[in-house]
Each structure stands twice: as C-alpha cells, then as structure tokens.
Design an enzyme around this catalytic site. Structure first.
Site, short mmCIF file in Angstrom:
data_model
loop_
_atom_site.label_atom_id
_atom_site.label_comp_id
_atom_site.label_asym_id
_atom_site.label_seq_id
_atom_site.Cartn_x
_atom_site.Cartn_y
_atom_site.Cartn_z
N ARG A 164 0.85 -0.96 -0.12
CA ARG A 164 0.12 0.10 0.20
C ARG A 164 0.95 1.36 -0.09
NH1 ARG A 164 -5.96 0.08 0.56
NH2 ARG A 164 -5.57 2.31 0.97
N TYR A 178 -9.82 6.24 -12.17
CA TYR A 178 -10.76 7.20 -11.80
C TYR A 178 -10.60 7.87 -10.38
CZ TYR A 178 -13.06 3.10 -9.35
OH TYR A 178 -13.12 2.00 -8.69
N PRO A 179 -11.03 9.07 -10.25
CA PRO A 179 -11.34 9.61 -8.93
C PRO A 179 -12.53 9.36 -8.17
CG PRO A 179 -11.51 11.34 -10.43
CD PRO A 179 -11.48 10.04 -10.95
N MET A 180 -12.67 9.34 -6.93
CA MET A 180 -13.90 9.19 -6.18
C MET A 180 -13.80 9.83 -4.90
SD MET A 180 -13.72 5.11 -4.76
CE MET A 180 -15.18 5.58 -3.76
N HIS A 205 -16.30 -4.63 1.27
CA HIS A 205 -16.17 -4.02 0.03
C HIS A 205 -14.74 -4.72 -0.28
CE1 HIS A 205 -16.45 -0.93 -2.81
NE2 HIS A 205 -14.97 -0.46 -2.52
#
Length: 282
Positions: A164, A178-180, A205
């Site tokens: 990470r 993509y941004p979110m 998730h």
C-alpha cells in the site's frame, strides 16, 4: 519492512517534502496539439521521443521514482502518465521535465491528479488477527498451530502495508483510473457513520476486490485536501472486461451503492515511448 531508497532528488533550492510513510503519485493526461505537431520536423519529433525515453529510463525503479507511459483510449486524451516519487519537489520536477520533453505548445493538459499512498484505517489489527485465530479458528494461543498461523497473518499484514505504501504495480496491458469521493448527503453521509460500521462495510468491500486477484491489481491513493476528489483508484489488468467486472460488482456493494461518488473514467494502454509515437503517428 522499508522501501529501498531510490529517491529522486528535488532541484536545488526546492524544500524537501517527504511523507512519514508512503510516496506521492501523479496521474497526468494530455492531448497532442496536432496543428503544432504538424509544423515540427521529423528530427524535432524524434528528439522529443528520445528525451521521453531518456527520462523514463532515469526514473524506472520498481516502486519509485518511476514514470510509466500510456496512450488513452476513446478520445478523452492522447497521452497518459503515472509518476511516483517520495519527495513532493521531486515529483513536481519530474512533471516539469516530462512536459519539457515535448516542444512548446505541443501538449494540452486534459486532467491531472495528485495523491499519496496510505494505509487504510480499516485494515485488520493485531487484535483482529488474534480474535480470528481464537474465536473463528478455535486455536489455543499456546499451541504451535496458533504460532504458525500468527506468523502467517503477521507476514500478510506486513506485506500488505508495504504494498500500500510502496506499490510495485504490474506492467500489464490496460490501466484504468478514476477519482472518487465518499458521499455526504442526507442519510447517505459516510462521515456520520461510526467507525465500527465503516470498518464492517469496508471489510465487505475489500472481500469483493480480493475476488479479482490475478485479474486486476489495485492501487488506492488518498487525496483529501490535496486535489478535488478524496481518492484516486488505479486498476491494472490484462483485459478490459476485468475492469468492467470489478467496477460493476463493486456497485452492488453497499459502500459503492450508497456512499460512493465517481469522477471520470480513463482507460489506457501501456505503451513504451517508441510504440506511442507509432500509435499516435507522431
């Protein structure tokens, strides 16, 4: 576990701005000004390609510093780049050097995004792992089996944290970005949920995402206070249906169905500079 120090240096006079842990990531998307490019000589075009190839070779560490080149598919942009660096001044310099590879006026920026790698606050803790072994697997804490499983879970946790913070994304054929945001509207306000609820939802998730191991490699970077969205999502795959499948299945998960807002999607092909010149007929 520490990342190998291959830090790109910021230019002289620029302050060193590093994170306590993790690195900076930049996504850049450009169109080529075809009128400007048509006025270039063949030698000017070849010089630009050589400069880009040289810059990419200079920044080609497995994690960082690194520049990765793509072409965008479907006309939202022509070129796409991912930049990785530990130091903010260094990634800013890499960005400027990248643009300087091209003749003045040849690039038109379509979209840019700055984010950082980070650890999720919802990842399993050591106490979570202990409960998994004692309550779910019914292991005696004094047993050798417990010690073996504890070592396995500890290594998995350490490896995950390292990935990470210091990612080494596979060099696969397709990159989606993509941004979110997390929604803050009425009863669907993510930030009004208590931590235990958010952790439970994110656990489900994550389980959906793990189903796509081997088909999709994911990098989630944080950008709250750094850019216009809260997270950037980078997905690497061999095929576009893998990207469609993971995003589609995620939509049914409550985290996405109730609490997610998405920005524009960019689908890109991984190409080296020479192949980019051929593909775009530069």
């Amino acid at each position: 576990m520490q990342a190998k120090d291959q830090t790109a240096a910021a230019p002289s006079g620029v302050p060193q701005v590093k994170l306590n842990q993790g690195i900076h990531v930049m996504h850049l998307f450009y169109n080529v000004d075809r009128v400007c490019w048509a006025a270039l000589s063949k030698s000017d075009s070849e010089a630009a390609r050589w400069k880009l190839e040289t810059l990419c070779r200079t920044h080609n560490a497995p994690s960082h510093p690194r520049i990765v080149t793509f072409v965008n598919v479907c006309g939202k942009a022509d070129l796409a780049f991912m930049l990785y660096a530990a130091d903010l001044g260094a990634i800013a310099q890499m960005h400027r050097e990248l643009e300087q590879c091209f003749p003045a006026g040849a690039l038109q920026r379509v979209f840019s995004y700055l984010s950082i790698t980070e650890l999720t606050e919802y990842m399993p803790t050591e106490e979570d792992n202990r409960r998994t072994l004692t309550e779910q697997e019914k292991l005696d804490p004094e047993s050798e089996t417990f010690k073996t499983r504890w070592a396995e879970l500890s290594k998995r946790k350490a490896d995950y944290e390292h990935y990470r913070l210091y990612p080494e994304l596979p060099d696969w054929e397709v990159m989606g970005f993509y941004p979110m945001n997390k929604r803050r509207a009425g009863n669907d306000n993510w930030y009004l949920l208590d931590f235990a609820t958010r952790k439970r939802l994110m656990g489900g998730h994550a389980r959906v995402g793990r189903k796509f191991a081997g088909r999709v490699s994911q990098l989630i970077t944080g950008s709250t206070g750094l850019d216009d969205w809260e997270w950037g999502v980078t997905l690497m795959a061999h095929q576009t249906d893998a990207l469609k499948d993971i995003v589609y299945e995620m939509r049914f998960d409550e985290v996405s169905a109730r609490y997610a807002e998405f920005g524009p999607f960019y689908i890109n092909l991984r190409l080296q500079p020479a192949a980019i010149w051929t593909h775009l007929r530069l």
